[in-house]
Design a protein around this motif. Structure first.
Motif, short mmCIF file in Angstrom:
data_model
loop_
_atom_site.label_atom_id
_atom_site.label_comp_id
_atom_site.label_asym_id
_atom_site.label_seq_id
_atom_site.Cartn_x
_atom_site.Cartn_y
_atom_site.Cartn_z
N ASN A 43 30.33 14.78 110.40
CA ASN A 43 30.95 15.26 111.63
C ASN A 43 31.13 14.10 112.60
OD1 ASN A 43 31.84 16.62 113.88
ND2 ASN A 43 29.97 17.80 114.19
N PRO A 44 32.36 13.69 112.89
CA PRO A 44 32.57 12.60 113.84
C PRO A 44 31.99 12.87 115.22
CG PRO A 44 34.58 13.02 112.60
CD PRO A 44 33.63 14.13 112.28
N VAL A 45 31.97 14.12 115.64
CA VAL A 45 31.43 14.44 116.96
C VAL A 45 29.95 14.06 117.04
CG1 VAL A 45 30.99 16.29 118.62
CG2 VAL A 45 33.13 16.25 117.31
N ALA A 46 29.27 14.11 115.92
CA ALA A 46 27.87 13.68 115.87
C ALA A 46 27.72 12.19 115.64
CB ALA A 46 27.14 14.45 114.76
N GLY A 47 28.84 11.48 115.50
CA GLY A 47 28.80 10.03 115.33
C GLY A 47 29.18 9.54 113.95
N TYR A 48 29.49 10.44 113.03
CA TYR A 48 29.81 10.01 111.67
C TYR A 48 31.09 9.17 111.66
CZ TYR A 48 31.38 10.27 106.82
OH TYR A 48 31.81 9.95 105.56
N GLY A 49 31.03 8.03 110.99
CA GLY A 49 32.21 7.19 110.82
C GLY A 49 32.73 6.56 112.10
N ALA A 50 31.85 6.26 113.05
CA ALA A 50 32.30 5.72 114.34
C ALA A 50 32.98 4.37 114.21
CB ALA A 50 31.12 5.61 115.31
N ALA A 51 32.67 3.64 113.14
CA ALA A 51 33.31 2.33 112.91
C ALA A 51 34.53 2.44 112.00
CB ALA A 51 32.31 1.35 112.33
N GLY A 52 34.95 3.67 111.69
CA GLY A 52 36.19 3.86 110.95
C GLY A 52 36.05 3.89 109.46
#
Length: 527
Positions: A43-52
């Protein structure tokens, strides 16, 4: 309104390679990789994959490869965002015709909803503080989005790498860690998650991906937390690749390929301000001279790394201050301690005013590299009269004690600008754990002069002003260090030979494993 269809959803192990038959070169369109990271949490909202790095999502921008600092190029945006004169308003045109994996259409409403969810306190997102410069996100029209910032922020493109989710998926506020997106992600990326078990995840190529269907059609990721077990399964021919600590990875050469990718990832020890020993400025300074960083690189990293004195690696160019270094000098360390009245006792351990020079350093129990660095740190400290108690714990047991004990930490989760590399580690307002990750500024050390320079660099749009401020941050830090930074390490991977043509490496963040390494741009591989 758009409608969306329902979506269901200290020594490395010596691996005896000669006892196993050579794995065949890969000739299928599938890969099997093993990772040390738990599966799920997509889940990106939780920070997953913040660096793309997320394979199931796209951000507005994505990274370009190559040596040194990577650049940015459009992904869900059609062009790099355009800032106004003072870099407080950024406007991005969006790609038309893109669909999410559930078949629904992507537009500006999804971008707005994603960023608003990250910033919503109800989401309890650990990356919320990382996006605190955003004041508003608005849809100018269905294919244009505008970000209004609280202050000028030249590093803003680095905040446009995180994946975009459908607006409907975040329509109901709530903790991001409880969202269905963690196990049933809906993204626009080159792959779709088709199966998820505790130890196995399967990703299938998105055949209608806007960037073209990937040639690697199936990716299976196995959760194997133990380094030695991953090595054994790699040696047995079960895997196409995995991440391994450097010395363990080296045992596979020349039979398999060892790939070492440069990163701005650092390892170091937080020195908690509240501890009567670790919080003493003289102890912190002395330990920075007492540690033999080059020996750690040679003997633990197998040569795959560089000394770290601050979070700023040489890759930051003019923002890196080469004059700031702590040369390995035990005599100097002992002189500093003696000058601060830390006297050596009969057993070789120092004391001051009845306080024994002893404190605890915790490290994650599943990470053998952190274990070995912690052991080396404790050994070097003992040689100058400081006793370190090491505790191998799970992260959930480490977190409540952040302010009371040292931690063998890693950092550099978004290394694509000096601001995102260093601000959260060194800036004192982040002492409030509710502002972001509890590991931000884990030493809980405050220095107003460092704060001022970090804020100057964060808010300036002049590259020369920013670089000068970052160099001054490092100069000031060297006078009163809050950590003992040890190494900037390369990330090492073992890869079975195959006929795939891969893209080159990229500067990697703290997070690694099989979402990075040779597989960071898996969707671009060809034969």
């Amino acid at each position: 309104m758009r409608t969306r269809p329902l979506f269901a959803v200290g020594a490395a192990l010596a691996v005896v390679l000669t006892s196993c038959g050579a794995p065949d070169s890969g000739s299928t369109d599938s890969l099997v990789l093993a990772d040390a990271y738990e599966l799920g949490g997509y889940n990106p909202v939780a920070g997953y994959g913040a660096a793309g790095e997320a394979k199931v999502y796209d951000g507005l921008l994505r990274l370009t490869g190559g040596t040194g600092m990577p650049g940015f190029e459009p992904a869900l945006a059609t062009a790099l965002p355009t800032p106004d004169a003072d870099a407080t308003v950024w406007t991005a045109p969006l790609r038309p015709g893109v669909r999410f994996s559930d078949g629904s259409a992507f537009d500006a409403a999804d971008v707005v909803a994603t960023y608003r969810a990250i910033l919503d306190p109800a989401s309890a997102s650990e990356v919320r503080s990382s996006f605190s410069m955003i004041d508003r996100v608005d849809a100018v029209d269905p294919l244009t989005v505008r970000f209004t910032l609280r202050h000028p922020y030249a590093a803003f493109p680095a905040k446009l790498l995180i994946g975009i989710v459908p607006s409907e998926a975040v329509a109901t506020p709530g903790p991001a860690t409880e969202s269905p997106l963690n196990t049933a992600p809906i993204g626009t990326g080159p792959y779709r998650l088709t199966a998820l078990e505790p130890t196995r995840a399967v990703f299938e190529a998105n055949e209608s991906y806007w960037g073209g269907a990937p040639s690697v059609k199936r990716l299976t990721v196995l959760y194997v937390p133990d380094d030695n077990t991953r090595a054994q399964r790699m040696a047995g021919g079960e895997l196409d690749g995995t991440s391994l600590p450097p010395l363990l990875a080296a045992t596979f050469e020349p039979r398999m390929s060892l790939q070492a990718n440069m990163s701005a990832d650092w390892r170091g020890v937080s020195m908690p301000e509240r501890d009567p020993v670790a919080g003493d400025p003289a102890v912190r300074l002395a330990l920075n001279y007492a540690v033999d960083r080059q020996a750690m690189i040679d003997n633990i990293l197998g040569g795959h790394g560089r000394p770290a004195y601050t979070p700023f690696a040489e890759v930051y160019g003019e923002s890196h201050n080469p004059a700031v270094a702590f040369a390995f000098d035990r005599t100097r360390a002992e002189t500093i301690l003696e000058g601060a009245r830390w006297r050596t006792g009969a057993d070789g351990v120092r004391a001051k005013d009845g306080v024994r020079a002893r404190f605890t350093v915790m490290y994650n129990s599943t990470d053998t590299l952190r274990r070995d660095l912690a052991l080396a740190f404790a050994s070097d400290a003992r040689r100058v009269g400081i006793e370190i108690d090491l505790e191998a714990l799970s992260w959930d047991r480490i977190e409540p004690r952040i302010a009371q004990a040292g931690i063998l930490l890693g950092g550099g989760s978004e290394p694509y600008d000096p601001d995102t590399q260093a601000y959260n580690t060194l800036h004192s307002p982040l002492l409030d754990p509710s502002a972001g990750s509890p590991y931000d500024n884990a030493s809980r050390h405050a220095d107003p002069a460092i704060d001022a320079q970090l804020d100057t660099a964060r808010r300036s749009v002049d590259p020369a002003v920013r670089a000068a401020a970052y160099r001054e941050v490092q100069s000031r830090y060297a006078q009163d260090p809050s950590h003992v930074f040890l190494v900037h390490l390369d990330h090492t991977y073992v890869v079975k030979d195959s006929s795939w043509t891969m893209s080159g490496p990229i500067l990697e963040p703290h997070a690694h494993g099989v979402t990075w390494g040779p597989w960071w741009s898996l969707q671009t591989w060809t034969r």
